[in-house]
Structures are given as structure tokens and as C-alpha cells.
Design an enzyme around this catalytic site. Structure first.
Site, short mmCIF file in Angstrom:
data_model
loop_
_atom_site.label_atom_id
_atom_site.label_comp_id
_atom_site.label_asym_id
_atom_site.label_seq_id
_atom_site.Cartn_x
_atom_site.Cartn_y
_atom_site.Cartn_z
N ASP A 77 25.35 4.99 38.91
CA ASP A 77 24.10 5.99 39.43
C ASP A 77 23.28 4.88 39.95
OD1 ASP A 77 22.61 7.88 39.90
OD2 ASP A 77 20.56 7.22 37.69
N SER A 78 22.18 5.21 40.99
CA SER A 78 21.03 4.11 41.92
C SER A 78 20.15 3.79 39.94
CB SER A 78 20.55 5.38 42.08
OG SER A 78 19.41 6.36 41.27
N TYR A 121 17.97 6.03 45.63
CA TYR A 121 18.63 6.28 46.69
C TYR A 121 18.34 7.90 46.92
CZ TYR A 121 22.80 4.16 44.63
OH TYR A 121 23.87 2.89 44.29
N GLY A 122 17.21 8.64 46.64
CA GLY A 122 17.20 9.72 47.66
C GLY A 122 15.48 9.46 48.73
N CYS A 133 25.37 10.56 39.72
CA CYS A 133 23.93 10.64 40.72
C CYS A 133 24.76 11.62 41.78
CB CYS A 133 23.97 9.08 41.69
SG CYS A 133 23.17 9.49 42.67
N THR A 177 22.90 11.89 44.92
CA THR A 177 22.81 11.38 45.72
C THR A 177 24.16 10.56 47.14
OG1 THR A 177 20.28 11.41 45.22
CG2 THR A 177 21.15 10.79 47.69
N CYS A 185 19.15 16.40 39.99
CA CYS A 185 19.73 14.97 40.13
C CYS A 185 19.61 14.38 38.64
CB CYS A 185 18.39 14.25 41.10
SG CYS A 185 17.80 12.83 40.42
N THR A 186 20.75 13.23 38.18
CA THR A 186 20.81 12.88 37.05
C THR A 186 19.66 12.56 35.86
OG1 THR A 186 21.56 11.01 37.67
CG2 THR A 186 23.35 12.97 37.28
N HIS A 187 18.59 12.04 36.97
CA HIS A 187 17.60 11.54 36.04
C HIS A 187 16.43 12.89 35.65
CE1 HIS A 187 18.19 8.41 38.59
NE2 HIS A 187 17.12 6.84 37.40
N1 DGL Z 1 20.25 10.07 40.11
C1 DGL Z 1 20.14 10.38 41.41
C2 DGL Z 1 20.90 11.85 41.35
O1 DGL Z 1 21.53 12.04 40.95
C3 DGL Z 1 19.31 9.51 42.33
C4 DGL Z 1 18.41 9.36 42.26
C5 DGL Z 1 17.65 8.57 43.38
O2 DGL Z 1 18.14 7.24 43.41
O3 DGL Z 1 16.99 8.97 44.16
O4 DGL Z 1 20.29 12.17 42.55
#
Ligand code: DGL
Length: 263
Positions: free
Chosen positions: A10-11, A42-43, A73, A75, A184-186
Site C-alpha cells: 500500500d502507499s 498516492y491519492g 490499496c 488507488t 480507501c484502505t486507510h
Molecule cells: N490506502 C490507499 C487506498 O486504498 C491510498 C491512500 C493514499 O495514499 O492516498 O486508496
């Protein structure tokens, strides 16, 4: 080959929410996790940049002898999964996408909200997902700049984060959403806080568990499920590994050794 590890990236720390689901469902699998914290978020990056990072991760996992790859992730998936599948046809590759299909099936109000990154929401893949599964529902999309950065700092409930999140959730509530997709996985790490902000009848949907099930299916199909026991998970971060080890116990079920990823 069945004992080989599974590469997950992931990012940043967000993919740990997916890693936990994989470990719960597949406790015999050995897991390798790379957090590209040096390039988070990454977004807000271009698809070309993200594709290039996906390719760096994949060749790293190949050198580690991985038997499968998980893009934990959303994104990175919209930007890079097609190229990875083309370049690594030997691997089962599991990506993630916002849970539009289950949300459209579950909604009673007919209004679904999506919290995700700008990159995911602007992608052609997300537009295609809406065309395919959300023709009969109204979908309210909400990009959430700034959230990922706070979570990366280990912040899951400061007043600043609450204020930012409330500002993103309120338009979804005002529009009558009864189902909110965490795209988003965060964001699953914010579930306890989100539950305090939304009325009890609103459901939150994320895709971590579905990704783990898909990985299980693909490994089983190819007779690649590990016999166990698993070796300890290993972690790499492309930013300061010390920072990642400090927040690891908050977001993962144990501490772990984190190495520097400088590719
Ligand atoms: N965790 C990421 C996702 O699922 C990206 C978060 C990011 O880096 O912007 O989209």
C-alpha cells in the site's frame, strides 16, 4: 512453492487493515508487507507515477520469492493492476475496488456514499464500476484529502481529524445515504470514530474481508495454499522505518521488525 510468502503493499499503513483480514482467514500464510510511506499519499499522485511504484513493488516481491501479490490499496489498483496482471501472468494478483456492488444491493434509501481518494474517484475504473453496478441508486462521492496523512501519523481521533472527517461525512448524511463505502484502505481504522458520527442505521462497508476471500480462492484454485505454520510477517517502509515500527502496534496485532525499503 506453497510455502512461499504473499506480497502485500500500500502507499502506507492503510493496507494493514487488509493484511489483518488476510491473516485472520489464512493464518498459515507467510506475509510480506511494503508500505510506500516515502510517497504517501498516492491519492494525489498521477496514475503514471503510481504505475511505476506498482512495478517497483512487484519486482521486489518477485525477488523475495512471493507466490501471489495483493494491492492493498484502491488507488494503486485503479492505476496499476491491469499492467501488473499483464507483466506477471504467473501470479495470482488481487486488487481492491470500492464496494459499490454490495452497497447498491444493501441500500434501502437508494442513496450510497463513497469516501475515497481523489485518484480513485477520478479514475475510469471507478466510473465503470458505477455504470455496471450502481445504475439504480444515487451515489454521492466524497474525496477526503488530508485524512490519509493524519492516519499515517498515527492519529485516529484527534480534534483536527474529527473536524476533517465530519466535514466529509456530513454531505453524505445530508443527502440521505444509508450505506457508506470506505473506498480507501486507510479508512477502516476510523470506523470507531465514524460510528460515533453517524446514526446507527447507516452501514459502513469496506472490502478487506472480500479481498482475503478472493486471495483464498485464487490460491486454492492453483493449489498454492500454505500447509503452515506461517513464518512471522515482515515489514518494509520507504520512509523512516522507526516511525512505521512505532505505529505498527496501534494498527497491527503485534510489533514487528521493519526494514528500510529504498527502491
Ligand atoms: N490506502 C490507499 C487506498 O486504498 C491510498 C491512500 C493514499 O495514499 O492516498 O486508496
Amino acid at each position: 512453492m506453497r510455502e512461499a510468502p504473499i506480497g502485500v503493499f500500500d502507499s502506507g499503513v492503510g493496507g494493514l487493515s487488509v493484511l489483518a483480514e488476510i491473516q485472520r482467514l489464512l493464518p498459515d500464510e507467510t506475509l510480506l508487507y511494503v508500505a510506500d510511506c516515502g510517497n504517501v499519499p498516492y491519492g494525489e499522485k498521477t496514475p503514471e507515477f503510481i504505475r511505476q511504484r506498482c512495478s517497483v513493488m512487484a519486482s521486489f516481491f518477485q525477488r523475495q520469492g512471493a507466490k501471489a501479490l495483493v494491492l492493498a490499496c484502491n488507488t494503486a489498483t485503479v492505476a496499476g493492476v491491469a499492467e501488473l496482471r499483464r507483466d506477471y501472468p504467473q501470479w495470482p494478483i488481487v486488487g481492491m475496488e470500492p464496494a459499490v456492488k454490495p452497497a447498491a444491493a444493501a441500500t434501502r434509501s437508494g442513496v450510497v456514499g463513497v469516501l475515497a481518494t481523489t485518484g480513485t474517484l477520478q479514475s475510469a475504473k471507478f466510473a465503470a464500476l458505477l455504470d455496471r453496478f450502481a445504475a439504480d441508486v444515487r451515489v454521492i462521492t466524497q474525496p477526503c484529502p488530508g485524512l490519509v496523512e493524519l492516519i499515517e501519523g498515527g492519529d485516529l481521533h484527534s480534534p483536527a481529524l474529527c473536524k476533517l472527517l465530519q466535514g466529509y461525512v456530513q454531505p453524505l448524511l445530508d443527502a440521505g445515504c444509508d450505506t457508506i463505502i470506505l473506498g480507501c484502505t486507510h479508512y477502516p481504522f476510523l470506523k470507531p470514530l465514524l460510528k460515533q458520527m453517524i446514526p446507527g442505521h447507516i452501514s459502513l462497508i469496506d472490502t478487506g474481508a472480500a479481498v482475503a476471500r478472493q486471495l483464498q480462492r485464487l490460491l486454492a484454485e492453483r493449489e498454492l495454499l500454505a500447509p503452515g505454520p506461517a513464518r512471522a510477517a515482515q515489514f518494509w517502509s520507504s520512509a523512516d522505518p522507526k516511525h512505521f515500527s512505532n505505529i505498527l502496534p496501534l494498527l497491527w496485532n503485534s510489533a514487528g521488525v521493519v526494514r528500510s525499503f529504498d527502491l
